[in-house]
Design a protein around this motif. Structure first.
Motif, PDB file in Angstrom:
ATOM      1  N   ARG A 388       0.792  -1.230   0.000  1.00  0.00           N
ATOM      2  CA  ARG A 388       0.000   0.000   0.000  1.00  0.00           C
ATOM      3  C   ARG A 388       0.824   1.280   0.000  1.00  0.00           C
ATOM      4  NH1 ARG A 388      -5.263  -0.727  -1.587  1.00  0.00           N
ATOM      5  NH2 ARG A 388      -6.278  -2.386  -0.397  1.00  0.00           N
ATOM      6  N   GLY A 389       2.118   1.174  -0.109  1.00  0.00           N
ATOM      7  CA  GLY A 389       2.940   2.372  -0.088  1.00  0.00           C
ATOM      8  C   GLY A 389       3.114   2.966   1.295  1.00  0.00           C
ATOM      9  N   ARG A 390       2.972   2.132   2.310  1.00  0.00           N
ATOM     10  CA  ARG A 390       3.075   2.628   3.683  1.00  0.00           C
ATOM     11  C   ARG A 390       4.391   2.185   4.305  1.00  0.00           C
ATOM     12  NH1 ARG A 390      -3.022   0.440   4.708  1.00  0.00           N
ATOM     13  NH2 ARG A 390      -4.114   2.097   3.564  1.00  0.00           N
ATOM     14  N   LEU A 391       4.840   2.950   5.301  1.00  0.00           N
ATOM     15  CA  LEU A 391       6.066   2.622   6.019  1.00  0.00           C
ATOM     16  C   LEU A 391       5.719   2.315   7.469  1.00  0.00           C
ATOM     17  CD1 LEU A 391       8.495   5.372   4.673  1.00  0.00           C
ATOM     18  CD2 LEU A 391       8.374   2.984   3.975  1.00  0.00           C
ATOM     19  N   PRO A 392       6.075   1.123   7.966  1.00  0.00           N
ATOM     20  CA  PRO A 392       5.767   0.797   9.365  1.00  0.00           C
ATOM     21  C   PRO A 392       6.677   1.571  10.305  1.00  0.00           C
ATOM     22  CG  PRO A 392       7.068  -0.946   8.366  1.00  0.00           C
ATOM     23  CD  PRO A 392       6.755   0.025   7.268  1.00  0.00           C
ATOM     24  N   PRO A 393       6.185   1.888  11.496  1.00  0.00           N
ATOM     25  CA  PRO A 393       7.024   2.608  12.469  1.00  0.00           C
ATOM     26  C   PRO A 393       7.994   1.659  13.162  1.00  0.00           C
ATOM     27  CG  PRO A 393       4.861   2.192  13.408  1.00  0.00           C
ATOM     28  CD  PRO A 393       4.806   1.677  11.998  1.00  0.00           C
ATOM     29  N   PHE A 394       9.171   2.182  13.505  1.00  0.00           N
ATOM     30  CA  PHE A 394      10.172   1.414  14.248  1.00  0.00           C
ATOM     31  C   PHE A 394      10.755   2.297  15.332  1.00  0.00           C
ATOM     32  CE2 PHE A 394      10.024  -0.952  10.317  1.00  0.00           C
ATOM     33  CZ  PHE A 394      10.265  -2.269  10.690  1.00  0.00           C
ATOM     34  N   GLU A 395      10.956   1.725  16.508  1.00  0.00           N
ATOM     35  CA  GLU A 395      11.638   2.454  17.568  1.00  0.00           C
ATOM     36  C   GLU A 395      13.089   2.692  17.149  1.00  0.00           C
ATOM     37  OE1 GLU A 395      12.702   2.168  22.340  1.00  0.00           O
ATOM     38  OE2 GLU A 395      12.155   0.365  21.229  1.00  0.00           O
ATOM     39  N   GLY A 396      13.574   3.876  17.429  1.00  0.00           N
ATOM     40  CA  GLY A 396      14.968   4.180  17.132  1.00  0.00           C
ATOM     41  C   GLY A 396      15.234   4.464  15.675  1.00  0.00           C
ATOM     42  N   GLU A 397      14.200   4.682  14.880  1.00  0.00           N
ATOM     43  CA  GLU A 397      14.381   4.940  13.450  1.00  0.00           C
ATOM     44  C   GLU A 397      15.310   6.141  13.251  1.00  0.00           C
ATOM     45  OE1 GLU A 397      14.790   4.656   9.997  1.00  0.00           O
ATOM     46  OE2 GLU A 397      12.945   3.482  10.281  1.00  0.00           O
ATOM     47  N   PRO A 398      16.482   5.934  12.617  1.00  0.00           N
ATOM     48  CA  PRO A 398      17.426   7.045  12.466  1.00  0.00           C
ATOM     49  C   PRO A 398      17.145   7.936  11.274  1.00  0.00           C
ATOM     50  CG  PRO A 398      18.406   5.032  11.634  1.00  0.00           C
ATOM     51  CD  PRO A 398      17.045   4.659  12.161  1.00  0.00           C
ATOM     52  N   PHE A 399      16.230   7.528  10.388  1.00  0.00           N
ATOM     53  CA  PHE A 399      15.969   8.286   9.171  1.00  0.00           C
ATOM     54  C   PHE A 399      14.518   8.747   9.128  1.00  0.00           C
ATOM     55  CE2 PHE A 399      19.122   4.993   7.837  1.00  0.00           C
ATOM     56  CZ  PHE A 399      20.210   5.841   7.766  1.00  0.00           C
ATOM     57  N   GLU A 400      14.303   9.925   8.556  1.00  0.00           N
ATOM     58  CA  GLU A 400      12.944  10.393   8.334  1.00  0.00           C
ATOM     59  C   GLU A 400      12.321   9.568   7.209  1.00  0.00           C
ATOM     60  OE1 GLU A 400      15.657  12.626   5.615  1.00  0.00           O
ATOM     61  OE2 GLU A 400      15.675  12.096   7.742  1.00  0.00           O
ATOM     62  N   ALA A 401      10.993   9.556   7.166  1.00  0.00           N
ATOM     63  CA  ALA A 401      10.280   8.768   6.149  1.00  0.00           C
ATOM     64  C   ALA A 401      10.702   9.181   4.745  1.00  0.00           C
ATOM     65  CB  ALA A 401       8.771   8.932   6.325  1.00  0.00           C
ATOM     66  N   ASP A 402      11.008  10.470   4.540  1.00  0.00           N
ATOM     67  CA  ASP A 402      11.410  10.946   3.213  1.00  0.00           C
ATOM     68  C   ASP A 402      12.653  10.214   2.703  1.00  0.00           C
ATOM     69  OD1 ASP A 402       9.497  13.095   2.618  1.00  0.00           O
ATOM     70  OD2 ASP A 402      10.351  14.042   4.381  1.00  0.00           O
ATOM     71  N   ALA A 403      13.579   9.878   3.614  1.00  0.00           N
ATOM     72  CA  ALA A 403      14.792   9.188   3.191  1.00  0.00           C
ATOM     73  C   ALA A 403      14.469   7.778   2.705  1.00  0.00           C
ATOM     74  CB  ALA A 403      15.792   9.137   4.344  1.00  0.00           C
ATOM     75  N   TRP A 404      13.609   7.082   3.418  1.00  0.00           N
ATOM     76  CA  TRP A 404      13.212   5.746   2.986  1.00  0.00           C
ATOM     77  C   TRP A 404      12.477   5.812   1.643  1.00  0.00           C
ATOM     78  CZ3 TRP A 404      14.408   0.947   4.436  1.00  0.00           C
ATOM     79  CH2 TRP A 404      15.009   0.752   5.685  1.00  0.00           C
TER      80      TRP A 404
END
Length: 461
Positions: A388-404
């Motif tokens: 669906r074009g979605r990004l799951p949340p992760f604790e400690g994510e070092p990158f903003e969603a834009d980078a992914w």
């Protein structure tokens, strides 16, 4: 100062990592005695030789008192908007990973879902062309993000490209007031396995409450039979790493990444020279192996490559270093080094390094250098994005969603289905808005001077 408070810190290693840690601890904890024990540089330490950084570097520089304008003026740093990938994931496919946001949301509807629908209909340009940083970088131009929220050049991020020898020299000057000892020679341990002292080349003993191992992958303060190393060979193939400086390309705000016959290379133009880091199977380089150790054991915290060795893709080695230093200050243990305190530091460090590994593994997956089953976090990310074009949340994510999103789409991955939320925006209306945005970005970019011209002005004050 309370009885439990740490009173002294010994930093082993005087490269970029060690001096960064010493500067941060000395500035944040003026009541603590910080001392530096130099160590022989480890040629496999990526954080010591890499020029690229991540936008998070500005937060760390603020913490240690380094001024961006000074670094640029003195030829220590230039501005970095991202990286251009050539023949990655396949021959003939070039794209730009630009820092920061791409496009504009329509209410709560993310831009990338609207772009996906238009792209499938043949009514959209490549995704990266809707990012201000990517577009500026591809044109060889740079401007600081506009404070005007209506400006098309207002939502991007930027990092710095550092000249490693000059950057280390600046950190050396910054930490000049701190005591320096003779080079590292040995470790003296107590009966409980904790470090009792560090021996130096002149026969001296240096004692401290907390020891920071900033010696690179050699991890000089670990036990000789250290079994804590967790290899990432299955996802980040370790090979021979060669680092060389070649005659300079004109400095511009993009680094370059490209695949080769048996590996890949990264190029960072510094103006007077270009630093090239190449990973392949050729003899003559430095053997590298990527993975991690548990960073906190007893009264030792491993920082940088001593804790996590990651390949020189993007500028994430220094990103990890800075994150670990700031986290150590945030979770500074007491002199008794309670297990709960150390365990929390290790847990949070592991969360950050895991996601960084997943981000790197994504790029290796797309060029076929990774054949093992996907790590769990990357598998979940790909599954949800492709559905669906979605990004799951992760604790400690070092990158903003834009980078992914920039990497996922740039690497040729798009969702299998169009997000149903996009149906609330008529395709013609969305296409018109996207065309208008592309035109505004192109026009704004035209009015920005070439980066070498701007850089000359900045260095002239």
């Amino acid at each position: 100062m309370s009885a439990r408070a740490i009173r002294s810190v010994c930093v082993v290693g005087d490269g970029i990592v060690g001096l960064s840690a010493a500067a941060a601890f000395a500035r944040a904890l003026p009541q603590v005695a910080v001392t530096i024990v130099p160590a022989t540089p480890d040629p496999a330490a990526v954080a010591e030789i890499q020029c690229a950084t991540w936008p998070s570097i500005h937060r760390f520089h603020a913490a240690i008192g380094l001024d961006e304008r000074e670094l640029v003026r003195d030829g220590i740093a230039t501005h970095l908007l991202g990286a251009q990938f050539g023949n990655w994931p396949q021959v003939g496919q070039d794209w730009v990973h630009g820092f920061g946001e791409h496009g504009l949301k329509a209410g709560d509807i993310p831009f990338h879902t609207l772009w996906h629908r238009a792209f499938q209909a043949g009514a959209a340009a490549p995704y990266w062309r809707y990012g201000a940083a990517a577009l500026l970088g591809a044109a060889g131009k740079y401007a600081h993000p506009s404070p005007d929220p209506a400006s098309p050049l207002g939502g991007f991020l930027y990092a710095l490209r550092i000249d490693p020898p000059r950057y280390r020299a600046r950190l050396d000057t910054l930490t000049a007031p701190l005591p320096r000892h003779a080079p590292f020679a040995s470790v003296e341990r107590g009966e409980d396995g904790a470090i009792a002292a560090v021996g130096t080349a002149d026969g001296s003993r240096v004692t401290a409450d907390l020891y920071l191992d900033c010696s690179g992958p050699q991890a000089l303060l670990r036990f000789p039979d250290d079994a804590e190393f967790e290899p990432w060979d299955a996802w980040l193939p370790g090979r021979s790493m060669a680092v060389r400086d070649v005659p300079g390309d004109a400095v511009d705000p993009l680094d370059r990444a490209e695949t080769t016959a048996d590996g890949w290379r990264w190029r960072s133009p510094l103006g007077d020279r270009t630093r090239v880091i190449e990973l392949n199977d050729e003899p003559g380089g430095v053997a590298v192996r990527f993975g991690r150790r548990t960073p906190g054991i007893g009264n030792v915290l491993a920082i940088g490559d001593a804790a996590t060795a990651i390949d020189p893709l993007f500028g994430t080695a220094l990103h990890l270093t800075h994150d670990a230093i700031l986290l150590a200050l945030d979770l500074l243990p007491g002199r008794d080094f309670g297990q709960a305190e150390i365990a929390e530091y290790n847990r949070r460090s592991r969360a950050v390094s895991t996601r960084m590994r997943d981000f790197h593994a994504l790029h290796h997956l797309r060029v076929g250098t990774m054949t093992a089953p996907l790590p769990e976090g990357l598998a979940r990310t790909l599954e949800q994005f492709q559905r669906r074009g979605r990004l799951p949340p992760f604790e400690g994510e070092p990158f903003e969603a834009d980078a992914w999103l920039a990497s996922l789409i740039g690497l040729g991955l798009t969702p299998d289905a169009i997000d149903p939320l996009t149906a609330s925006i008529h395709p013609a209306r969305a296409a018109h808005a996207m065309d208008a945005l592309a035109s505004r970005l192109a026009q704004a970019t035209e009015n920005v001077p070439p980066y070498p011209q701007l850089l000359s002005r900045l260095r002239a004050g």
